[in-house]
Design an enzyme around this catalytic site. Sequence first.
Site, mmCIF file in Angstrom:
data_model
loop_
_atom_site.group_PDB
_atom_site.id
_atom_site.type_symbol
_atom_site.label_atom_id
_atom_site.label_comp_id
_atom_site.label_asym_id
_atom_site.label_seq_id
_atom_site.Cartn_x
_atom_site.Cartn_y
_atom_site.Cartn_z
ATOM 1 N N HIS A 22 63.202 61.981 43.572
ATOM 2 C CA HIS A 22 64.305 61.064 43.240
ATOM 3 C C HIS A 22 63.839 59.991 42.246
ATOM 4 C CE1 HIS A 22 65.657 62.188 47.538
ATOM 5 N NE2 HIS A 22 66.582 62.704 46.751
ATOM 6 N N LYS A 46 74.800 63.975 58.546
ATOM 7 C CA LYS A 46 73.446 64.513 58.340
ATOM 8 C C LYS A 46 72.449 64.017 59.386
ATOM 9 C CE LYS A 46 71.857 66.089 54.185
ATOM 10 N NZ LYS A 46 71.398 66.023 52.773
ATOM 11 N N ARG A 95 67.515 71.187 41.356
ATOM 12 C CA ARG A 95 66.192 71.789 41.472
ATOM 13 C C ARG A 95 66.272 73.287 41.202
ATOM 14 N NH1 ARG A 95 65.562 70.017 47.304
ATOM 15 N NH2 ARG A 95 67.710 70.663 47.055
ATOM 16 N N SER A 133 64.065 65.814 51.065
ATOM 17 C CA SER A 133 63.804 64.821 52.108
ATOM 18 C C SER A 133 63.488 65.529 53.428
ATOM 19 C CB SER A 133 65.015 63.904 52.270
ATOM 20 O OG SER A 133 65.269 63.236 51.047
HETATM 21 N N1 COA Z 1 63.849 65.607 44.074
HETATM 22 C C1 COA Z 1 63.605 65.898 45.351
HETATM 23 N N2 COA Z 1 64.571 66.186 46.248
HETATM 24 C C2 COA Z 1 65.833 66.157 45.804
HETATM 25 C C3 COA Z 1 66.170 65.874 44.472
HETATM 26 C C4 COA Z 1 65.110 65.581 43.601
HETATM 27 N N3 COA Z 1 65.331 65.275 42.312
HETATM 28 N N4 COA Z 1 67.501 65.959 44.334
HETATM 29 C C5 COA Z 1 67.988 66.269 45.530
HETATM 30 N N5 COA Z 1 66.979 66.399 46.423
HETATM 31 C C6 COA Z 1 67.081 66.748 47.838
HETATM 32 C C7 COA Z 1 67.668 65.638 48.673
HETATM 33 O O1 COA Z 1 66.644 64.806 49.213
HETATM 34 C C8 COA Z 1 68.398 66.393 49.754
HETATM 35 O O2 COA Z 1 67.460 66.719 50.761
HETATM 36 P P1 COA Z 1 67.944 66.906 52.279
HETATM 37 O O3 COA Z 1 69.104 67.874 52.281
HETATM 38 O O4 COA Z 1 66.740 67.449 52.913
HETATM 39 O O5 COA Z 1 68.345 65.533 52.762
HETATM 40 C C9 COA Z 1 68.811 67.700 49.094
HETATM 41 O O6 COA Z 1 68.006 67.814 47.935
HETATM 42 C C10 COA Z 1 70.250 67.738 48.707
HETATM 43 O O7 COA Z 1 70.525 66.662 47.817
HETATM 44 P P2 COA Z 1 72.026 66.206 47.546
HETATM 45 O O8 COA Z 1 72.829 67.403 47.216
HETATM 46 O O9 COA Z 1 71.981 65.090 46.566
HETATM 47 O O10 COA Z 1 72.529 65.748 48.972
HETATM 48 P P3 COA Z 1 72.476 64.344 49.608
HETATM 49 O O11 COA Z 1 72.728 64.496 51.053
HETATM 50 O O12 COA Z 1 71.244 63.611 49.241
HETATM 51 O O13 COA Z 1 73.717 63.556 48.924
HETATM 52 C C11 COA Z 1 76.067 62.971 48.745
HETATM 53 C C12 COA Z 1 75.029 64.085 49.010
HETATM 54 C C13 COA Z 1 75.817 61.786 49.648
HETATM 55 C C14 COA Z 1 75.940 62.514 47.298
HETATM 56 C C15 COA Z 1 77.459 63.580 48.977
HETATM 57 O O14 COA Z 1 77.482 64.201 50.238
HETATM 58 C C16 COA Z 1 78.554 62.523 48.951
HETATM 59 O O15 COA Z 1 78.938 62.060 47.890
HETATM 60 N N6 COA Z 1 79.051 62.146 50.136
HETATM 61 C C17 COA Z 1 80.118 61.155 50.268
HETATM 62 C C18 COA Z 1 81.453 61.823 50.663
HETATM 63 C C19 COA Z 1 82.030 62.510 49.441
HETATM 64 O O16 COA Z 1 82.531 61.868 48.540
HETATM 65 N N7 COA Z 1 81.905 63.829 49.455
HETATM 66 C C20 COA Z 1 82.213 64.607 48.273
HETATM 67 C C21 COA Z 1 83.399 65.427 48.443
HETATM 68 S S1 COA Z 1 83.576 66.416 46.976
#
Ligand code: COA
Length: 171
Positions: A22, A46, A95, A133
Amino acid sequence: MESVNSRVAVYPGSFDPITMGHIDLIERALTIFDRVIVAVANNPRKNPLFPTDMRERLIRESVARFDRVEVTTFSGLLVEHMEQLGVRVLIRGRRALSDFGYEFQFSHMNKRMSPGIETVFLMTSERYFYISSSIIKEVVRFGGDVSGLVPPPVESALKSKFGKNSIKTKG
Ligand code: COA
């Protein structure tokens, strides 16, 4: 509302916890945008290891050296939070190919709800392609070493969380 010439982007996520993948993305986004707002989702679905305020604090400590990064938290829809912030660009770090299926759904649904929003995808650097994560938490839980993969404040927080209770496997 941001001035027309100011290039600001929101980088949303659960950040449970923030990793070097990140951080690398934030650093690269700063070469494109004037300001990056890291938006921490209060995402109880989550079942996070760290509560939202702790995730926010760990991010603040980890990005302290960047003066153009801000940190916010939000509950509910991301697009509503972005509207409140007056920002219309969303950064997503990707990724592997497997990330793209969900990403299509996510960006199209966000655009349907808020047509002014644009999503910018940045590829995660190859050094951090394999981490998430969850995998970080799993390695620490079983007593493994994640130094270099998470910022120092996160490493300390993980150690104090799992320290005594980490599950060491035998031989
Ligand atoms: N380097 C390392 N790890 C990374 C990364 C990077 N550059 N980019 C993403 N990851 C990892 C994250 O840590 C996460 O790991 P985890 O699943 O083990 O926690 C995984 O990849 C998925 O990342 P992401 O797709 O960004 O999921 P997230 O849970 O971190 O974030 C939200 C998702 C919060 C942005 C999304 O659910 C959201 O906007 N929620 C609010 C409600 C909403 O509006 N929903 C959308 C409806 S369309």
